[in-house]
Design an enzyme around this catalytic site. Sequence first.
Site, short mmCIF file in Angstrom:
data_model
loop_
_atom_site.label_atom_id
_atom_site.label_comp_id
_atom_site.label_asym_id
_atom_site.label_seq_id
_atom_site.Cartn_x
_atom_site.Cartn_y
_atom_site.Cartn_z
N ASN A 154 80.39 40.02 18.32
CA ASN A 154 79.55 40.28 17.15
C ASN A 154 80.40 41.18 16.24
OD1 ASN A 154 76.38 42.05 16.71
ND2 ASN A 154 77.37 40.58 15.38
N ASN A 196 73.43 42.67 6.70
CA ASN A 196 73.72 41.36 7.24
C ASN A 196 74.61 40.58 6.28
OD1 ASN A 196 71.99 41.64 9.57
ND2 ASN A 196 70.27 41.44 8.15
N CYS A 200 71.39 48.21 14.24
CA CYS A 200 72.37 47.25 14.76
C CYS A 200 72.97 47.85 16.02
CB CYS A 200 73.45 46.97 13.71
SG CYS A 200 74.71 45.80 14.27
N ASN A 223 75.10 46.55 18.51
CA ASN A 223 76.55 46.40 18.70
C ASN A 223 77.31 47.20 17.66
OD1 ASN A 223 76.49 44.61 20.93
ND2 ASN A 223 76.04 42.90 19.58
N ASN A 233 64.48 47.23 14.08
CA ASN A 233 64.26 45.99 13.36
C ASN A 233 63.37 45.09 14.21
OD1 ASN A 233 66.12 45.23 15.31
ND2 ASN A 233 67.78 44.85 13.89
N HIS A 277 61.78 42.01 16.40
CA HIS A 277 62.23 40.97 17.31
C HIS A 277 61.04 40.21 17.90
CE1 HIS A 277 66.57 41.92 17.78
NE2 HIS A 277 66.16 43.09 17.32
N ASN A 314 64.12 38.66 14.13
CA ASN A 314 65.18 38.21 15.02
C ASN A 314 64.53 37.41 16.15
OD1 ASN A 314 67.70 39.88 14.06
ND2 ASN A 314 65.99 41.32 14.10
N GLU A 317 69.94 35.74 14.83
CA GLU A 317 69.85 37.05 14.20
C GLU A 317 69.40 36.92 12.75
OE1 GLU A 317 72.39 41.22 14.22
OE2 GLU A 317 73.26 39.38 15.03
N CYS A 370 73.88 40.38 20.27
CA CYS A 370 73.00 41.18 19.42
C CYS A 370 72.50 42.35 20.26
CB CYS A 370 71.82 40.34 18.91
SG CYS A 370 70.63 41.27 17.91
N GLY A 396 68.80 42.92 19.99
CA GLY A 396 68.13 41.84 20.71
C GLY A 396 68.14 42.06 22.21
#
Length: 270
Positions: free
Chosen positions: A14, A66, A75, A77, A150, A152, A183, A201, A210, A213
């Site tokens: 990623n 993004n 985020c 990662n 965020n 999911h 997501n 994503e 992700c 995620g």
Amino acid sequence: MQTIPFIKMHGLGNDFVVLDAREAVIPPMTNAVVRALGDRRTGIGFDQLILLEPSATHDFRARFFNSDGSESGACGNGSRAVALLHGAAATVETAGGPIRLEPLAGAARVDMGAPRFDWDVIPLAFAMDAFAMPVAWEPLNNPMAVNVGNPHAIFFVGDADAVDLGALGPVIEHDPLFPERVNVNVASVAGPDHLRLRVWERGAGLTRACGTGACATAVAAIRRGLVNSPVRVTLPGGDLTIAWAPGGTIEMTGPAAISFRGTFDWDDYS
């Protein structure tokens, strides 16, 4: 013409472009600039752009964009990449809430904060049970919704690799049920502490990994009694370890790396 230095990094494939504005002056970020830089044919190319800025309340601030130009609150990662780049433990301001970073050897540990489960915080368009939502996009049904900075939606299936996520992902991401988009995670239980996961994503599409995620999916699986913490989450790009207990915060551990450094001229992309 202003020359801007950047660092290209990745976490399990990623990939990110990091711009450090904590001391250097960088012009205001725009949707158009992010999209131009993110184009893999005519720009630098990335899944997310990370902008580091000074913070009045924390060690510094991280903003996540993004590749389609939209801004995200978190985020996972990318947070590990920031920890590796910063090189010391830090508390970082993000739009999704403060996170705690700790660099390790070629990796990082991130306290992502507490997950949120209320329908209006995720957010959903109207009230419903976010634990097992009474909705379906064949063959995916009854997802759990979790906000980890965020939004999911997590679907548990027999074989995550068998789902046509490239087709279903954008349909679910843009469904009116999710006013801020979502997501999309499809996961299979591979053992008592092991999940296999694929992610569509929001704003970036299919991704090799992700972090948020993995966090959201591990939390959902623990809440449903499918796995025990800590959980090994296997994504196409590799493994992350997620630890969480109800009422606590999420701890994510995994690798990150610097790919290369470079510069670009701002006027070429603005």
